[in-house]
Design an enzyme around this catalytic site. Structure first.
Site, short mmCIF file in Angstrom:
data_model
loop_
_atom_site.label_atom_id
_atom_site.label_comp_id
_atom_site.label_asym_id
_atom_site.label_seq_id
_atom_site.Cartn_x
_atom_site.Cartn_y
_atom_site.Cartn_z
N ALA A 1 20.59 55.94 30.34
CA ALA A 1 20.09 57.54 29.79
C ALA A 1 21.11 57.92 28.64
CB ALA A 1 19.99 58.40 30.86
N ALA B 1 33.10 54.76 27.25
CA ALA B 1 34.14 53.80 27.82
C ALA B 1 34.04 52.54 27.02
CB ALA B 1 34.13 54.20 29.52
N ASN C 1 22.98 44.17 33.91
CA ASN C 1 22.22 44.63 34.71
C ASN C 1 20.96 43.09 34.95
OD1 ASN C 1 19.52 45.17 33.12
ND2 ASN C 1 19.62 47.02 34.20
N HIS D 1 22.24 49.31 42.92
CA HIS D 1 20.81 50.23 42.47
C HIS D 1 21.25 51.99 42.72
CE1 HIS D 1 17.22 47.09 42.82
NE2 HIS D 1 18.58 46.97 42.11
N PRO E 1 15.75 51.01 39.10
CA PRO E 1 15.44 51.98 38.70
C PRO E 1 15.62 51.80 37.53
CG PRO E 1 17.76 51.47 39.68
CD PRO E 1 17.28 50.02 40.36
C1 LIG Z 1 24.14 44.26 38.03
C2 LIG Z 1 23.20 44.61 38.28
C3 LIG Z 1 22.38 44.63 38.25
C4 LIG Z 1 20.64 45.46 37.90
N1 LIG Z 1 20.05 44.91 38.24
C5 LIG Z 1 18.44 45.50 37.85
C6 LIG Z 1 17.59 45.05 37.34
O1 LIG Z 1 16.96 44.08 37.68
N2 LIG Z 1 15.96 46.41 36.96
C7 LIG Z 1 16.57 47.81 36.93
O2 LIG Z 1 15.64 48.02 37.23
N3 LIG Z 1 17.71 48.09 37.32
C8 LIG Z 1 19.05 47.28 37.62
N4 LIG Z 1 20.80 47.73 38.34
C9 LIG Z 1 19.79 49.38 38.64
C10 LIG Z 1 20.44 49.86 36.83
O3 LIG Z 1 20.50 49.07 35.74
C11 LIG Z 1 20.86 51.06 36.95
O4 LIG Z 1 20.59 51.96 37.97
C12 LIG Z 1 20.88 51.77 35.53
O5 LIG Z 1 21.05 51.02 33.94
C13 LIG Z 1 21.29 53.45 35.79
O6 LIG Z 1 21.62 54.02 34.57
P1 LIG Z 1 22.26 55.16 34.07
O7 LIG Z 1 22.51 55.23 32.52
O8 LIG Z 1 22.39 56.15 35.43
O9 LIG Z 1 23.95 54.20 34.13
P2 LIG Z 1 24.77 52.98 33.30
O10 LIG Z 1 23.36 53.14 32.52
O11 LIG Z 1 25.85 53.00 34.32
O12 LIG Z 1 25.58 54.21 32.01
C14 LIG Z 1 26.83 55.23 32.32
C15 LIG Z 1 27.94 54.92 31.39
O13 LIG Z 1 28.51 56.03 31.47
C16 LIG Z 1 29.96 55.52 30.69
N5 LIG Z 1 30.54 56.10 30.65
C17 LIG Z 1 31.25 56.11 32.81
N6 LIG Z 1 32.26 57.23 32.93
C18 LIG Z 1 32.67 57.33 31.47
C19 LIG Z 1 33.65 58.37 31.03
N7 LIG Z 1 35.01 59.29 31.43
N8 LIG Z 1 33.33 58.10 30.28
C20 LIG Z 1 33.03 57.71 28.79
N9 LIG Z 1 32.31 56.85 29.39
C21 LIG Z 1 31.78 56.74 30.32
C22 LIG Z 1 29.90 54.04 31.13
O14 LIG Z 1 30.98 53.60 30.67
C23 LIG Z 1 28.55 53.58 31.01
O15 LIG Z 1 28.65 52.92 29.28
C24 LIG Z 1 20.98 47.01 38.39
C25 LIG Z 1 22.74 47.29 37.74
C26 LIG Z 1 23.92 46.13 37.92
C27 LIG Z 1 25.35 47.08 38.25
#
Ligand SMILES: Cc1cc2nc3c(=O)[nH]c(=O)nc-3n(C[C@H](O)[C@H](O)[C@H](O)COP(=O)(O)OP(=O)(O)OC[C@H]3O[C@@H](n4cnc5c(N)ncnc54)[C@H](O)[C@@H]3O)c2cc1C
Ligand SMILES: *[C@@H]1O[C@H](CO)[C@@H](O)[C@H](O)[C@H]1NC(C)=O
Ligand SMILES: *[C@@H]1O[C@H](CO)[C@@H](O)[C@H](O)[C@H]1NC(C)=O
Ligand SMILES: *[C@@H]1O[C@H](CO)[C@@H](O)[C@H](O)[C@H]1NC(C)=O
Ligand SMILES: *[C@@H]1O[C@H](CO)[C@@H](O)[C@H](O)[C@H]1NC(C)=O
Length: 609
Positions: free
Chosen positions: A53, A74, A139, A545, A590
């Site tokens: 995001a 991070a 992912n 997820h 997601p």
């Molecule tokens: C192994 C795996 C396989 C998956 N497979 C799929 C798939 O095939 N298809 C699909 O749709 N979804 C999949 N998902 C789920 C999907 O990737 C996640 O739900 C989605 O990317 C989450 O997005 P986000 O923006 O919420 O968080 P994230 O993309 O995790 O972003 C959070 C960011 O914040 C940073 N951060 C956290 N805390 C701090 C801090 N205190 N200071 C600085 N930086 C910080 C992190 O390093 C990270 O870069 C998978 C997830 C995983 C882990």
């Protein structure tokens, strides 16, 4: 002047991975794009987390030179910290297992959960991306959308028609470009529809495509689920899931290299002078004046920096760390904050609650179609590398796991009461089960040099909910994660039914020509509910997820943490935009929903709401 050439050379590896845009041009130094630890600075928007995001938001908010934007992340570029592993589809499984042993701490947070009932009271490694791109860098690159009914329910729950499918769809479309299958590269018997329903987007940054390779077992398994009633539908992006189709991925259509939030949203705009990235930097807390967020404190290997936000602070730190940052900054359940001596700015009981996820179970057979044996000699591995690098073909260009269908769990396999509860919980178009065909032996050591495949079934309509909390007032300490999957006995019952359903798929006569011998795991001695459950406790998977720990909702909803524009209740100038800030987890994977949500919230921010 002397310095410019070496800097360009330094950047060459970064450029080599697919982006057409040179992030350094003319008079601009590469380092210009990055903030310096210890140098306090002010921006209009400070985004915490350069993940799925966060980077889409950073791209949209910095599109106008009038806005200055900082991103605190991070991790760093995964191309620098994870070799070629993040780039190659077949390596999506690397480092995502139940143990920490194979994970790389430069791109993963190395989180472990509390003891999990669903995993026989063992703790598990919970994969989370720690890199620019976040979990989109980590992912399985599956791109699909939930159902029309799930988004309509979202709209109704949060009181915002903008999330209804007919309105939300344009926000999904904005960030992607769909590519037709390359029929010259993909096997004829695995040819998906040319125009999947819903694939109307062009011009967005994320490439969504069919992979050039899918394992041959997938074609067989697709026939079996169709024989069992999962009717052919054109793709999983048109708001319909119940049925069966081929799976799409976020990959470059030519090279088959992963397209992440980093490659799509950051790299092409790195040279914008109004966008500054702080890599390798922890956001430690949100700074307030009264109840107004005014900035973020960061920590870079002990060096403390203050980044002031003139307009807003946006948390996109993901499902565990957005709620953690809220709590350590004084926003969350009062009892927890008081326990750690954190002064309360807003008492929001929903912070860290409502965690949803998708658990799964696997049935394995030995087969005649090639899977593991494609990589079982040095010569085959060299050939696979060469083929991938030449034109994005060969077994490395597929992920080794494909969604082949979705259905309501057959009612004859569960109790009447549980069936009624499932139906009452969700709209009619929302499936209970997601069915995948996987390649390879699911343990570290296969019993022999054969080919193993699985039918893996995930629950996408669950009753169990987990939590995330804190163990100290410092966000440098890991959050306390309790997925709590299968804690509700109905989820246990449905996952047991799912194992039986996977066996029915293997037992269908369409698969008879490819199976070798008896079932490998659980093995046909495992038949009673009790025995299947104990197999699940040893081998269950969680799909990573996790969602909804800063739930979106209306003001009257006690558990809601943010409103439909992502604004945190009880304070000003603070939003949460990531998978923590959704009211519930829609069916399916997601990532697409995260991109659509970030797109919609970016529009809200730029529109002044
Ligand atoms: C192994 C795996 C396989 C998956 N497979 C799929 C798939 O095939 N298809 C699909 O749709 N979804 C999949 N998902 C789920 C999907 O990737 C996640 O739900 C989605 O990317 C989450 O997005 P986000 O923006 O919420 O968080 P994230 O993309 O995790 O972003 C959070 C960011 O914040 C940073 N951060 C956290 N805390 C701090 C801090 N205190 N200071 C600085 N930086 C910080 C992190 O390093 C990270 O870069 C998978 C997830 C995983 C882990
Ligand atoms: C897990 O712990 C609970 C509570 O202590 C207990 O009831 C249950 O039997 C345990 N499960 C297993 C598989 O050991
Ligand atoms: C920068 O901010 C930090 C944290 O708020 C503060 O301790 C430090 O004094 C500031 N430095 C300068 C030069 O203002
Ligand atoms: C990926 O990197 C490894 C070394 O870590 C190398 O052996 C392999 O050939 C590379 N594969 C490709 C396709 O580049
Ligand atoms: C498994 O079931 C099959 C078919 O019912 C049977 O032929 C076979 O002997 C069984 N194998 C074991 C190990 O029980």
């Amino acid at each position: 002047m002397m310095m410019r050439k070496p800097l360009l050379l330094l950047l060459a590896p970064l450029l080599a991975c697919g982006s057409p845009t040179d992030p350094i041009s003319g008079q601009q130094l590469l380092g210009q794009s990055f903030g310096v630890p210890g140098v306090n600075a002010s921006y209009d928007y400070v985004i915490v987390g350069g993940g799925t995001a966060g980077l889409l938001l950073a791209n949209r908010l910095s599109a106008s030179p009038a806005n200055t934007v900082a991103v605190i992340e991070a991790g760093t570029f995964y191309e620098f910290s994870n070799g070629n592993i993040s780039a190659i589809p077949r390596y999506v499984w690397t480092g995502t297992g139940m143990t920490l042993d194979d994970a790389n701490p430069l791109v993963d947070w190395m989180f472990t959960t509390s003891p999990e009932i669903g995993f026989g009271n063992q703790s598990i490694h919970y994969a989370r991306g720690r890199a620019l791109g976040g979990s989109s860098a980590r992912n399985h690159i599956g791109y699909q959308r939930g159902t029309a009914g799930s988004y309509d329910k979202w709209a109704a729950d949060v009181g915002d028609a903008g999330f209804a499918w007919s309105n939300f769809q344009s926000f999904f479309d904005k960030s992607v470009t769909f590519h037709k299958v390359d029929a010259s590269k993909r096997r004829a018997n695995s040819t998906p529809p040319d125009d999947p329903a819903g694939a109307r987007a062009t011009g967005g940054e994320v490439s969504v495509s069919y992979t050039n390779y899918v394992g041959p077992f997938t074609s067989w398994a697709l026939k079996a689920v169709r024989a069992l009633g999962m009717k052919a539908i054109p793709g999983y992006i048109g708001g319909v899931l119940i049925g069966s189709s081929w799976d799409m991925r976020s990959v470059d259509p030519k090279t088959m290299v992963r397209d992440s939030a980093e490659t799509a949203f950051l790299r092409p705009v790195l040279k914008r002078p109004n966008l500054v990235v702080y890599p390798n930097t922890m956001a430690t807390r949100v700074l307030f004046e009264g109840t107004k967020a005014v900035g973020v404190q960061t920590d870079t290997l002990g060096k403390v920096t203050r980044l002031t936000a003139r307009k807003e602070v946006i948390l996109s730190a993901g499902v565990f760390q957005s709620p953690q940052l809220l709590m350590v900054s004084g926003i969350g359940p009062k009892a927890i904050l008081s326990k750690y001596g954190i002064p309360v700015i807003a008492d929001l009981p929903g912070v860290g609650e409502n965690l949803h996820d998708h658990p799964a179970a696997l049935v394995v057979h030995k087969v005649k179609t090639p899977s593991s044996t494609q990589f079982n000699t040095a010569a085959k591995r060299v050939a696979a590398d060469a083929s991938f690098l030449r034109d994005g073909t060969g077994p490395l260009s597929g992920t080794g796991g494909e969604i082949i269908g979705w259905e309501k769990v057959p009612r004859r396999l569960i109790s009447k009461k549980t069936a009624a509860d499932l139906d009452a919980a969700v709209p009619k178009d929302w499936p209970d089960l997601e069915i995948l065909a996987t390649e390879g032996y699911p343990g570290p050591i296969p019993p022999d040099d054969g080919d193993y495949v699985g039918i893996d079934i995930a629950l996408v309509n669950t009753f169990s909910r987990g939590t995330v909390s804190i163990s100290s007032a410092s966000s440098l300490d890991p959050p306390v994660i309790h997925i709590n999957f299968l804690s509700d006995p109905r989820d246990q019952e449905i996952l047991i039914a799912a194992v039986r359903r996977a066996r029915e798929i293997f037992a269908d006569k369409t698969l008879a020509p490819v199976l070798i011998g008896d079932e490998i795991s659980p093995g046909n001695a495992t038949q009673s509910d009790e025995d299947i459950l104990s197999y699940i406790h040893k081998s269950a998977q969680i799909f990573f997820h996790a969602s909804s720990t800063c739930k979106m909702g209306t003001k009257g909803d006690e558990q809601a943490v943010v409103d439909s524009k992502g604004r945190v209740f009880g304070v000003q100038a603070l939003r949460v935009v990531d998978l923590s800030a959704v009211p519930f987890l829609p069916p399916g994977h997601p990532m697409a929903t995260v991109y659509a949500l970030a797109e919609k919230q970016a529009a809200a921010i730029l529109g002044g709401t």
